[in-house]
Design an enzyme around this catalytic site. Structure first.
Site, PDB file in Angstrom:
ATOM      1  N   LYS A 139       0.793  -1.147  -0.008  1.00 55.02           N
ATOM      2  CA  LYS A 139       0.029   0.096  -0.036  1.00 55.02           C
ATOM      3  C   LYS A 139       0.735   1.238  -0.064  1.00 55.02           C
ATOM      4  O   LYS A 139       1.407   1.448   0.997  1.00 55.02           O
ATOM      5  CB  LYS A 139      -0.932   0.003   1.321  1.00 55.02           C
ATOM      6  CG  LYS A 139      -1.692   1.145   1.340  1.00 55.02           C
ATOM      7  CD  LYS A 139      -2.766   1.412   2.472  1.00 55.02           C
ATOM      8  CE  LYS A 139      -3.219   2.673   2.664  1.00 55.02           C
ATOM      9  NZ  LYS A 139      -3.681   2.971   4.054  1.00 55.02           N
ATOM     10  N   GLY A 192      -8.249   9.805   8.735  1.00 56.70           N
ATOM     11  CA  GLY A 192      -8.684   9.696  10.187  1.00 56.70           C
ATOM     12  C   GLY A 192      -9.744  10.873  10.281  1.00 56.70           C
ATOM     13  O   GLY A 192     -10.203  10.983  11.609  1.00 56.70           O
ATOM     14  N   ALA A 232      -9.277   5.784   3.292  1.00 56.71           N
ATOM     15  CA  ALA A 232      -9.345   6.833   4.050  1.00 56.71           C
ATOM     16  C   ALA A 232     -10.406   7.892   4.187  1.00 56.71           C
ATOM     17  O   ALA A 232     -11.171   8.188   3.056  1.00 56.71           O
ATOM     18  CB  ALA A 232      -8.101   7.715   3.598  1.00 56.71           C
ATOM     19  N   GLY A 233     -10.834   8.276   5.427  1.00 57.85           N
ATOM     20  CA  GLY A 233     -11.792   9.308   5.528  1.00 57.85           C
ATOM     21  C   GLY A 233     -13.178   8.967   5.836  1.00 57.85           C
ATOM     22  O   GLY A 233     -14.096   9.783   6.164  1.00 57.85           O
ATOM     23  N   THR A 261      -9.446   3.476  11.426  1.00 56.28           N
ATOM     24  CA  THR A 261      -9.675   4.877  12.740  1.00 56.28           C
ATOM     25  C   THR A 261     -11.057   4.473  12.828  1.00 56.28           C
ATOM     26  O   THR A 261     -11.517   4.538  14.156  1.00 56.28           O
ATOM     27  CB  THR A 261      -9.400   6.268  12.396  1.00 56.28           C
ATOM     28  OG1 THR A 261      -7.879   6.246  11.863  1.00 56.28           O
ATOM     29  CG2 THR A 261      -9.364   6.986  13.518  1.00 56.28           C
TER      30      THR A 261
END
Lengths: 257, 65
Positions: free
Chosen positions: A96, A157, A184-185, A207
């Site tokens: 990644k 995050g 992400a997000g 997260t």
């Protein structure tokens, strides 16, 4: 179901391994999620030995594929060397690829990302690039050798969910045959359902699960939302309309004057 | 000689990277190593000769997202 570099994966949930309250909760969350791919990282080790050996044993016992990352790398050189060390350590050519361009937003340095992706692809790596939703950058990453694209939907995050849904839909439409992962997000299961309804192949979570009050219950909620979103995409949802359309037939209505 | 190990300057006497890991009491099993910013595979550590001022990175598996 996703196909990453010729490997068919039955789960559309990729799960990160950081920030859980304990190794036990991490293991329970992985089992609940059904995830077949976990992201891992590498960091400096002290000679006194840390918990890294135990962590790696825990991951190996879960019998899943690992996707090492280059998190925290801010240059092409850092990312390439870290990727090579990850291949040595984890025994996989999957990586990644993160090349971070900005400390606050953790936005990818897309120029460095494309360069690093080319170097690593030519060296035999199977690159999963953490990128923005920019279609031109996506094209350059494919030209560099990537066969998977992983656009963010919001900063890492941030838990904001898709801040630019039209761009994500356009991204899916522009790359109909490329496995796409939202990385992400994402903050809530409804966010995951939304991007799966757009037709994305998978989501990568960390997260949003690990920092939830109950990570195991939250990953179960995400898992159901991902399945629901994917099913909805396959079922071809209606496009929104500006005007009302009666759902009850008007033909045969009685007329009272 | 002085080596920069994981970003910190340390005194060491080992002639090779493999010997350095022993000198510093590292467990070899879960490590990846780099010498002056280039990967050194596990089988090459014993032929990786160290000199004053070299930079060594010693990494291990860690949680990641």
């Amino acid at each position: 179901m996703p196909d990453f570099y010729g490997e068919k994966i039955s789960s559309s949930l990729l799960l990160g391994t950081a920030q859980y309250p304990s190794p036990k909760v991490l293991a329970e969350a992985v089992k609940m999620s059904g995830a077949e791919i976990l992201t891992v990282s590498l960091r400096r080790e002290s000679s006194s030995g840390g918990s890294s050996g135990k962590f790696w044993e825990l991951i190996r016992d879960l019998n899943v594929k690992v996707l090492p990352n280059t998190a925290g790398c801010h240059s092409v050189k850092e990312a390439v060397t870290t990727a090579k060390m990850a291949r040595e350590l984890f025994g996989t050519d999957w990586i990644k690829l993160e090349v971070i361009g900005h400390h606050d937003s953790l936005q990818p340095d897309v120029f460095g990302l494309v360069e690093a992706a080319r170097i690593l692809s030519e060296d035999g790596f199977k690159v999963f690039p953490y990128t923005t939703e920019d279609i031109v950058v996506g094209e350059k990453l494919l030209e560099a050798g990537c066969k998977v694209l992983m656009p963010w939907c919001a900063p890492i995050g941030s838990a904001k969910g898709p801040v630019n849904p039209d761009a994500l839909k356009a991204y899916r439409a522009h790359f109909p045959d490329v496995p796409l992962v939202v990385d992400a997000g994402l903050g809530r299961p409804s966010h995951a359902a939304q991007v799966m309804e757009f037709g994305f192949d998978a989501v990568l979570l960390n997260t949003a699960v690990a920092k939830a009050g109950d990570p195991v219950a939250m990953v179960e909620a995400f898992s159901r939302a991902i399945a629901a979103g994917h099913l909805a995409y396959k079922a071809q949802p209606l496009e929104p309309r500006d005007m009302a359309v009666p759902s009850t037939p008007v033909i045969g209505m009685a007329v009272f004057e | 000689m002085k080596l920069i190990i994981n970003g910190e300057t340390q005194e060491a006497s080992s002639a090779t990277l493999a010997a350095l890991l022993d000198e510093l009491a590292y467990d070899h099993e879960f490590l990846a190593t780099a010498y002056n910013n280039e990967l050194v595979a596990a089988e090459d550590r014993s032929s990786c000769v160290l000199a004053d001022g070299d930079r060594i990175e010693i990494l291990s598996p860690m949680q990641g997202g």
